[in-house]
Structures are given as structure tokens and as C-alpha cells.
Design an enzyme around this catalytic site. Structure first.
Site, PDB file in Angstrom:
ATOM      1  N   GLU B  13     -29.673 -51.477  39.056  1.00 49.29           N
ATOM      2  CA  GLU B  13     -29.044 -50.880  40.231  1.00 49.29           C
ATOM      3  C   GLU B  13     -28.741 -51.924  41.303  1.00 49.29           C
ATOM      4  O   GLU B  13     -28.512 -51.601  42.468  1.00 49.29           O
ATOM      5  CB  GLU B  13     -29.940 -49.775  40.791  1.00 49.29           C
ATOM      6  CG  GLU B  13     -29.987 -48.583  39.842  1.00 49.29           C
ATOM      7  CD  GLU B  13     -30.982 -47.540  40.286  1.00 49.29           C
ATOM      8  OE1 GLU B  13     -30.566 -46.605  40.989  1.00 49.29           O
ATOM      9  OE2 GLU B  13     -32.166 -47.654  39.954  1.00 49.29           O
ATOM     10  N   SER B 149     -30.023 -43.578  39.114  1.00 50.56           N
ATOM     11  CA  SER B 149     -28.571 -43.511  38.991  1.00 50.56           C
ATOM     12  C   SER B 149     -28.104 -42.851  37.700  1.00 50.56           C
ATOM     13  O   SER B 149     -27.024 -43.133  37.200  1.00 50.56           O
ATOM     14  CB  SER B 149     -27.955 -44.913  39.067  1.00 50.56           C
ATOM     15  OG  SER B 149     -28.333 -45.541  40.255  1.00 50.56           O
ATOM     16  N   TYR B 216     -21.692 -42.379  43.054  1.00 50.07           N
ATOM     17  CA  TYR B 216     -21.327 -43.494  43.928  1.00 50.07           C
ATOM     18  C   TYR B 216     -19.837 -43.614  44.193  1.00 50.07           C
ATOM     19  O   TYR B 216     -19.407 -44.476  44.915  1.00 50.07           O
ATOM     20  CB  TYR B 216     -21.871 -44.800  43.364  1.00 50.07           C
ATOM     21  CG  TYR B 216     -23.357 -44.770  43.346  1.00 50.07           C
ATOM     22  CD1 TYR B 216     -24.069 -44.781  44.547  1.00 50.07           C
ATOM     23  CD2 TYR B 216     -24.059 -44.653  42.165  1.00 50.07           C
ATOM     24  CE1 TYR B 216     -25.440 -44.691  44.554  1.00 50.07           C
ATOM     25  CE2 TYR B 216     -25.438 -44.566  42.166  1.00 50.07           C
ATOM     26  CZ  TYR B 216     -26.119 -44.592  43.362  1.00 50.07           C
ATOM     27  OH  TYR B 216     -27.471 -44.498  43.370  1.00 50.07           O
ATOM     28  N   ARG B 255     -36.126 -39.110  48.887  1.00 52.83           N
ATOM     29  CA  ARG B 255     -35.190 -38.027  48.568  1.00 52.83           C
ATOM     30  C   ARG B 255     -35.719 -37.290  47.356  1.00 52.83           C
ATOM     31  O   ARG B 255     -36.035 -37.917  46.341  1.00 52.83           O
ATOM     32  CB  ARG B 255     -33.802 -38.575  48.273  1.00 52.83           C
ATOM     33  CG  ARG B 255     -32.727 -37.498  48.266  1.00 52.83           C
ATOM     34  CD  ARG B 255     -31.410 -38.020  47.734  1.00 52.83           C
ATOM     35  NE  ARG B 255     -31.418 -38.091  46.291  1.00 52.83           N
ATOM     36  CZ  ARG B 255     -30.879 -39.078  45.594  1.00 52.83           C
ATOM     37  NH1 ARG B 255     -30.312 -40.095  46.190  1.00 52.83           N
ATOM     38  NH2 ARG B 255     -30.931 -39.061  44.285  1.00 52.83           N
ATOM     39  N   ASP B 257     -35.037 -34.787  44.342  1.00 47.57           N
ATOM     40  CA  ASP B 257     -33.973 -34.171  43.550  1.00 47.57           C
ATOM     41  C   ASP B 257     -34.491 -32.872  42.945  1.00 47.57           C
ATOM     42  O   ASP B 257     -35.523 -32.858  42.276  1.00 47.57           O
ATOM     43  CB  ASP B 257     -33.522 -35.122  42.437  1.00 47.57           C
ATOM     44  CG  ASP B 257     -32.702 -36.290  42.975  1.00 47.57           C
ATOM     45  OD1 ASP B 257     -32.349 -36.271  44.170  1.00 47.57           O
ATOM     46  OD2 ASP B 257     -32.410 -37.221  42.195  1.00 47.57           O
ATOM     47  N   GLU B 269     -37.307 -35.190  40.342  1.00 45.42           N
ATOM     48  CA  GLU B 269     -37.889 -36.497  40.648  1.00 45.42           C
ATOM     49  C   GLU B 269     -37.862 -36.712  42.151  1.00 45.42           C
ATOM     50  O   GLU B 269     -37.158 -36.013  42.884  1.00 45.42           O
ATOM     51  CB  GLU B 269     -37.080 -37.619  39.972  1.00 45.42           C
ATOM     52  CG  GLU B 269     -35.629 -37.663  40.437  1.00 45.42           C
ATOM     53  CD  GLU B 269     -35.012 -39.048  40.371  1.00 45.42           C
ATOM     54  OE1 GLU B 269     -35.732 -40.031  40.100  1.00 45.42           O
ATOM     55  OE2 GLU B 269     -33.796 -39.154  40.637  1.00 45.42           O
ATOM     56  N   ASN B 271     -37.116 -39.906  44.780  1.00 44.56           N
ATOM     57  CA  ASN B 271     -36.637 -41.284  44.892  1.00 44.56           C
ATOM     58  C   ASN B 271     -37.257 -41.932  46.118  1.00 44.56           C
ATOM     59  O   ASN B 271     -37.002 -41.511  47.242  1.00 44.56           O
ATOM     60  CB  ASN B 271     -35.118 -41.303  45.032  1.00 44.56           C
ATOM     61  CG  ASN B 271     -34.443 -40.682  43.827  1.00 44.56           C
ATOM     62  OD1 ASN B 271     -34.349 -41.312  42.780  1.00 44.56           O
ATOM     63  ND2 ASN B 271     -34.017 -39.437  43.951  1.00 44.56           N
ATOM     64  N   GLY B 275     -30.385 -44.056  47.795  1.00 44.14           N
ATOM     65  CA  GLY B 275     -29.200 -44.843  48.126  1.00 44.14           C
ATOM     66  C   GLY B 275     -28.874 -44.767  49.607  1.00 44.14           C
ATOM     67  O   GLY B 275     -29.055 -43.747  50.260  1.00 44.14           O
TER      68      GLY B 275
END
Ligand SMILES: Nc1ncnc2c1ncn2[C@@H]1O[C@H](COP(=O)(O)OP(=O)(O)O)[C@@H](O)[C@H]1O
Ligand SMILES: Cc1ncc(COP(=O)(O)O)c(C=O)c1O
Ligand SMILES: [Mg+2]
Lengths: 411, 307
Positions: B13, B149, B216, B255, B257, B269, B271, B275
Site C-alpha cells: 500500500e 485495500s 481510491y 475506521r 468496516d 475489520e 483499520n 486512508g
């Protein structure tokens, strides 16, 4: 996985520890610094004001005259007036597409094709149809089938884009017979062929073949060239040879894009070619690349798994290799990157996600020891994945009860 | 303030991180901070040690940057840093460990099994695939235990596809999960300083799987923020997300999900370093809460200092 994921993954290849067989870089390390200094000195003495100025959109006369010479080295006669100098061959692809393609128009090209052409074709919303190649280049029988299919659909391709010599990424060269046939088809059906030829002068062995342009005389063939692979990719000088009506549109397009290609680099390249030293320089590059190709092919024979196939190109910068079809080259790339080695996965050279088990490997921009190490690591990850896959898929037997009772151990 | 901005790194990433880093750098400069941009490399510790920043802003994603490695280093150097601490990063980065922790804390997460490459290669674990598929059910999702990602994520609809999907997942990590597929709405709940920001919904435009591209690339998926959820639904999603954040020991930001299924939210999950690009979900959520990018960055810095 699509383009941006790839782009992001490829960001790692910029790190110094990564052996990148993914690039298409010429080796510029052997360019003699004295020759560079001499050109700069000459500019300093005689041309400072001129090279700091705009130049004509179609390119400087000197460069266009030298392009005539470079093309003559491949037995291709052109008129300097038909040449438009571009900012690299990449801009030539962009301009010809911009000029000829409206959204939905069909472009036919090799499968696999130059990965850098795909985003260009897509950005003009072309309908791209790819024709499989074999060891003699684009299969003309399949081309004819596709043309018939298109005719039934009421469509006419706007042009056929092909890299007939030392193809990127396939490494193959279109045979003489197929060259003749392709040019004939173009004439019969009045379809333009765009011949992209960055690598023709980088021949390691064998006899040169005539360019499509020379076979056709420039009626239905548009020619794209570049100095990137025979002098420098950093100078950004390429060109287009087109019939006048197309040339006028190309020049308008170029005017809109960037007014003119750098006057400074044109001056540098023009004089360098005029000095004639380029012939010797290209001969040196050919020596270097031939050795590297051999190194790569030998390393592949040693390290690639059973079932992998590849070609031995007679020129250019690339080898196209295909792994056993249970392997995906994108997965392989992820794993290879964790071992600090990169290549271009096959799907980058297809519009429809084909080439899933294939990869493009560059040998021109990497030193021999790194070629060997890079190939060794790719071979290693491929073997690991194959072994794992075999372990997973052969376990059915493990779960089945043995068909005959196990034999009593005699001891 | 003197800020060391860490970006790049060696993970897959890297590209995303460079974009996160660039956006954050601009914001930090606009805020009047002094920024020293650093990539991960042999000179990292030397540079941090000689420049002695007031704080390190970690704009790294994936292995090394998001898994606690860099965080542990910063603790050794006694430099405050943004985002969750070492242990939380480790727990978040390992999807399997994260899910065990969620289960222990009664946070709903889809059924799963984990396979290591070693177990398959050396201990005959492949003979348990049928049982695993029975346990998680079909369709299922195969994914690497630590990757972001959506790289290496594949949907499996048939037992026969398991080996292929695992080869893919195991190309990104040496462990992979087979997780039960949750059909529902895809939500992202960003948490900033222990408080949830407005929920973002990702609405895929074409394919069924919400992949890297959509994440993205502007316009490839449409995002709705705040997501159109009922009051009770929102409350439940936020409760579960905050529960996940706390269970994993996050601080600063993260974050979560979430898939919102018929029978309620399921956490996929967390994060640890989401991002921070122009189109990323945390900045979008912050914006919806009235915090523009600069204000969000300042808040992240402030949070890292009062830890
Ligand atoms: N169990 C699941 N059910 C449905 N979709 C899933 C599931 N797991 C993953 N996905 C899809 O794949 C994407 C990526 O998976 P995720 O677990 O969030 O990993 P990553 O770390 O790559 O973001 C998710 O955003 C979702 O679209
Ligand atoms: C087939 C082909 N066309 C065009 C280009 C573009 O090169 P440049 O823009 O450097 O001339 C390349 C570069 O690799 C190529 O392989
Ligand atoms: Mg996710």
C-alpha cells in the site's frame, strides 16, 4: 484487480532494494559523458538563445533530417516533410489516437499489446479488439476473421496498431510473409495500419525485415518512431510519419497539447545523430542487451518451474513468459514484491484481463547479476505457489478411505 | 510544532500511503507546522533521533507502518505519534486475532476459519477444507490475514474454488481467512478520539465486490455520508463500531468496516491507520461532522499529544 491497484503496488519498485524487471528502460549508463559534454559545450558556444526558445510544432528541421537517416538504417525511405516530431513515442500514440478515434471506434491491436497504449486507447473510448500472436507475430488469419466479424457488425476499424518488430511485451517479430499480407489487407480494405517501431534497430541476430511502412510506401501505414531506446528515454523525442491530411490534424493536436517538443533536447539529439556517432552507440547497446538477454534466458532455464514457457527474442528489450495456468501472475507479483523483485503481469497488456498466467520481463535496464537474482526469486515464488496448489488439490485422495486394506507390516 | 511525517514504506500500500502523506503534509504546512517528510529506510532512526520532532504523524498503511513496528520504534525513541498504539495496531492488522478479540467482547463478526501456509504445506490441512466450508457456509470470502485495500480478497462460491482463492490470499500474507460472506450494505464508521463520526456508505457502481479500484479512484464507487439509516439502525451501527474500537484498544482514530445485514451489523475489520487521501472515508466522515481536512489533521495531532 485493476489498473490503480497495480499502480499502487508498483510504487514499491521505486525503492532501491527492489530488482525491477518491470521497466522498459534503456541502459543509459554507457552513454559517453564526453559526448554529452561536447554537445552541451557546442550549445553553450553557439545556440543558447535558440535552445531556450520555442520551436516549430512539427519539429526542428535538423531532427527531421536525422530521423530520415535513422529510418534509412532500416531501409525505410521517408520524406522529412511527412515527419512530425513528438514528445516521445507515447505522445505519437496519443496524437494519432486523438486524431483518428471517436468514442466507440474500433482499434485492432496485438494480444498482448504495449501496456502503455491501453490507457491511451481507453481514454479516447476506443473499442479495442486484440488479435492473438504466435511466434511469428500477429496471427493474420485471426485478423481476417475479426475483420469479417466486424463487417457483419457493420463496423470498420479505424486502425490496426501493431509493433511488428521485437514486440513489446511479446518479444516476437512479425514474419515477412505476414508483413506482406498485413499491408495487402490494409490496401484492399483501406484500413490504416499504425506501425510502432521503437526497437527495430536493436537486433541481436538474424537479418532485418522490411518495415511495414517500406512495404506499403506510406499509403496505408502510419509510422511511429522514438529515440528513447536507441539514445535516451529522458530526452523525450519520438516521431510520427503520416500522409499530409493526417499530418495537418496531428500538428493541430500537438499544438493544443504542448506547442512543440523541447527545443533543447531536439538540438542535442539532432547534432548527436548528425555526428554519426549514434551508429556505434547503438551497436554497443546491442552487445549489452544481447548478453543480458542470454543471461535472462539461461536463468529462466535454471530457475523457472517445469511447465513455464518463454521465448528468446532476437532483439528488443523484453521476454514474455507464461507460467503453468494455475498460477496468476498478479498473485505471483504480490509475492515477488515481498521478495523485492518486480515484473509486469500479463493482464496489463490486455484490455479484457487476458494473459493471467503471463509476465513481461525486461532485461535491458538491469545488470546481469540482478537479472539472475531476480529470475531466481520469481522462480522460487512460482515453485512455492505450485507446490502449495498441488498439495491442496491432491488431498482428495487423503480424505478417501484406502481402497484396499493397508498391508500388514511384515516386521 | 515540529512534525515528522512518515510515509511510503515497503508495504503493497506504499502508493496509497504516499498520497495520504502528501495530503497530510499540505494540511500540516497550511496549519503552520514544520514538516519533515520521511520514508522508511535505513536512515529512519537516525533522522528521527537527530531531528527530535514533537510528534510523528504516521501516514503509513499496511505492514510495518500499520502493524505496530514503527509505533514500537517511536516508543523507544520516546516520540509521540498519531493513531493507535503498538498493541492495538498489532491486533487490528491481524484480522484473525482481531476477530477473536471481537468475539470475546460480544461484538458481532462473521464466522471464519484461519489457515496458515505452513499448516497447508506441512501438516495436511487441506483435508479440512470441506469441513471448513461447511462451518462458514457458501459463499465465503477468502482474504489474507493482514493486508488492506481489498488486495487478495476473493469470493468463493464452491469448494473447488478454495485452493485457487487461498493461493491468491496467501500471496499477500502467510495466513489467510475463509470468512462467511455477508450480504448487506457496506458501511465505514470512522472513530476520532473515541467518538464516532457520521457513517459512510459505499455504494458499488458496477461489480458486486467493492474493490481497491473503487476505494481510491474518484467516482468508481459512490459514497453517501451520512448514510441513510434509521435512527435505531445508526445507533446500533455506532454502538457496534465503537465497541470494536474499544475492544481492540484503539486510540486517536481508526475506521471500522461494517457490513449491515438483515439481522444487524457485522464487523469485518478495524483499520488502525485508515486512508487519508482526498477521497478516503475518514476525511469524508470528518467533513460531514464539520471538520475540514486541516481541522481533522490538527485534531489527530492534539489527540496524539494528550495520550
Ligand atoms: N465477509 C464478507 N462479506 C462480504 N463482503 C466482504 C467480506 N469480507 C470482505 N468483503 C469485501 O471485501 C472488502 C475488503 O475486505 P476487508 O476485510 O475490509 O479487507 P481490507 O483490509 O482489504 O479492507 C470489503 O470492503 C468488502 O467489500
Ligand atoms: C511499443 C512502444 N511504443 C511507444 C513507447 C513509448 O516510448 P517513448 O514515449 O519513450 O518514446 C514504448 C516504450 O516503452 C513502447 O514500447
Ligand atoms: Mg476494509
Amino acid at each position: 484487480m485493476r489498473s490503480s491497484a497495480m499502480r499502487d503496488m508498483m510504487a514499491i519498485t521505486a525503492r532501491p532494494e527492489v530488482i525491477s524487471l518491470a521497466g522498459g528502460l534503456p541502459d543509459t549508463s554507457t552513454f559517453p559523458p564526453e559526448a554529452f559534454a561536447a554537445e552541451m559545450h557546442r550549445i553553450e558556444k553557439t545556440a543558447v538563445a535558440e535552445v531556450l526558445q520555442y520551436g516549430p510544432t512539427e519539429g526542428s528541421n535538423l531532427v527531421r533530417e536525422q530521423i530520415v537517416e535513422v529510418m534509412a538504417a532500416e531501409d525505410t525511405r521517408v520524406d522529412a516533410m511527412d515527419i512530425t516530431v513528438t514528445t516521445g513515442g507515447q505522445q505519437a500514440i496519443d496524437l494519432i489516437t486523438k486524431v483518428l478515434i471517436d468514442p466507440g471506434d474500433v482499434i485492432i491491436c496485438d494480444a498482448p499489446t504495449y501496456p502503455g497504449a491501453i490507457p491511451t486507447f481507453c481514454s479516447y473510448e476506443a473499442d479495442v479488439r486484440q488479435i492473438e500472436m504466435d511466434s511469428d507475430g500477429m496471427r493474420i488469419d485471426l485478423l481476417e476473421e475479426t475483420l469479417e466479424t466486424l463487417e457483419r457488425e457493420g463496423k470498420r476499424p479505424k486502425f490496426i496498431y501493431s509493433i511488428p518488430t521485437f514486440q513489446n511485451p511479446g518479444g516476437v517479430t512479425l514474419s515477412l510473409e505476414r508483413r506482406r499480407r498485413l499491408v495487402e489487407i490494409a490496401r484492399e480494405k483501406e484500413i490504416l495500419v499504425v506501425e510502432d517501431n521503437p526497437y527495430g534497430l536493436l537486433r541481436f541476430e538474424g537479418e532485418p525485415l522490411p518495415t511495414l511502412y517500406s512495404l506499403d510506401g506510406g499509403n496505408y501505414v502510419v509510422y511511429l518512431g522514438t529515440f528513447s531506446k536507441i539514445l535516451s528515454a529522458g530526452l523525450r523525442i519520438g516521431w510520427l510519419v503520416t500522409p499530409t491530411p493526417i499530418r495537418e490534424k496531428v500538428v493541430l493536436g500537438k499544438q493544443a497539447a504542448d506547442l512543440c517538443t523541447s527545443t533543447l533536447t531536439q538540438d542535442f539529439a539532432g547534432h548527436f545523430f548528425q555526428s554519426g556517432r549514434w551508429r556505434e552507440y547503438v551497436a554497443e547497446l546491442v552487445e549489452i542487451y544481447r548478453t543480458r538477454r542470454d543471461t535472462m534466458v539461461n536463468a529462466m532455464a535454471e530457475y523457472f518451474p517445469h511447465g513455464a514457457t518463454w521465448n528468446k527474442p532476437t532483439g528488443g528489450l523484453f521476454i514474455w513468459a507464461t507460467m503453468p495456468d494455475v498460477l496468476s501472475s498478479q498473485d505471483l507479483l504480490a509475492k515477488a514484491l515481498s521478495r523485492n523483485v518486480a515484473f509486469v503481469p500479463g493482464p496489463n497488456a490486455y484490455v479484457d484481463g487476458g494473459g493471467t498466467s503471463s509476465m513481461r520481463l525486461n532485461f535491458s535496464g538491469v545488470k546481469e547479476d540482478e537479472i539472475i537474482e531476480g529470475i531466481r526469486r520469481i522462480g522460487q515464488v512460482a515453485r512455492e505457489q505450485l507446490k502449495l496448489y498441488e498439495t491442496m488439490t491432491s488431498t482428495d485422495e487423503m480424505r478417501l478411505p484406502p481402497s484396499t486394506p493397508p498391508e500388514e507390516d511384515a516386521s | 510544532m515540529k512534525v515528522a511525517l512518515l510515509q511510503g514504506g515497503r508495504s503493497l500500500e506504499r502508493g496509497v500511503s504516499l498520497r495520504s502523506g502528501q495530503r497530510v503534509t499540505e494540511a500540516l504546512l497550511d496549519l503552520g507546522h514544520q514538516v519533515d517528510v520521511m520514508d522508511l529506510g535505513p536512515d529512519l532512526v537516525g533522522r528521527l533521533d537527530s531531528s527530535r520532532p514533537d510528534v510523528a504523524f504516521i501516514a503509513l498503511h499496511g505492514t510495518e507502518g500499520e502493524d505496530g513496528t514503527v509505533q514500537a520504534l517511536l516508543e523507544l525513541l520516546d516520540i509521540p505519534y498519531t493513531g493507535p498504539g503498538v498493541a492495538a495496531c498489532k491486533r487490528c492488522m491481524d484480522k484473525s486475532l482481531a476477530k477473536y478479540t471481537l468475539r470475546e467482547n460480544d461484538i458481532p463478526t462473521p464466522d471464519w476459519v484461519t489457515y496458515s501456509e505452513a499448516a497447508i504445506r506441512d501438516f495436511g490441512a487441506a483435508s479440512t477444507f470441506a469441513a471448513a466450508v461447511e462451518q462458514v457456509g457458501l459463499p465465503l470470502v477468502a482474504k489474507p490475514a493482514s493486508q488492506g485495500s481489498s488486495l487478495g480478497v476473493k469470493v468463493v462460491t464452491d469448494l473447488e474454488q478454495v485452493p485457487g482463492a487461498l493461493i491468491t490470499a496467501l500471496s499477500y500474507d502467510d495466513r489467510a481467512l475463509l470468512e462467511s460472506w455477508v450480504s448487506g450494505r457496506e458501511l465505514a464508521v470512522s472513530v476520532l478520539g473515541g467518538e464516532t463520526l457520521p457513517v459512510v456508505e459505499a455504494i458499488p457502481t458496477e461489480s458486486n465486490a467493492y474493490d481497491f479500484e473503487a476505494r481510491y479512484e474518484i467516482g468508481a464507487a459512490s459514497f453517501e455520508c451520512p448514510a441513510s439509516l434509521g435512527e435505531a439502525e445508526t445507533a446500533e451501527v455506532e454502538r457496534v463500531a465503537l465497541g470494536a474500537y474499544e475492544a481492540l484498544g484503539c486510540s486517536g482514530f481508526a475506521r471500522v468496516d461494517v457490513m449491515l445485514a438483515e439481522d444487524g451489523p457485522q464487523v469485518l475489520e478495524v483499520n488502525a491507520i485508515p486512508g487519508l487521501t482526498e477521497t478516503s472515508l475518514l476525511p469524508q466522515a470528518a467533513e460531514a461532522a464539520g471538520l475540514d481536512f486541516e481541522a481533522m489533521v490538527q485534531k489527530i495531532l492534539d489527540l496524539s499529544l494528550d495520550r
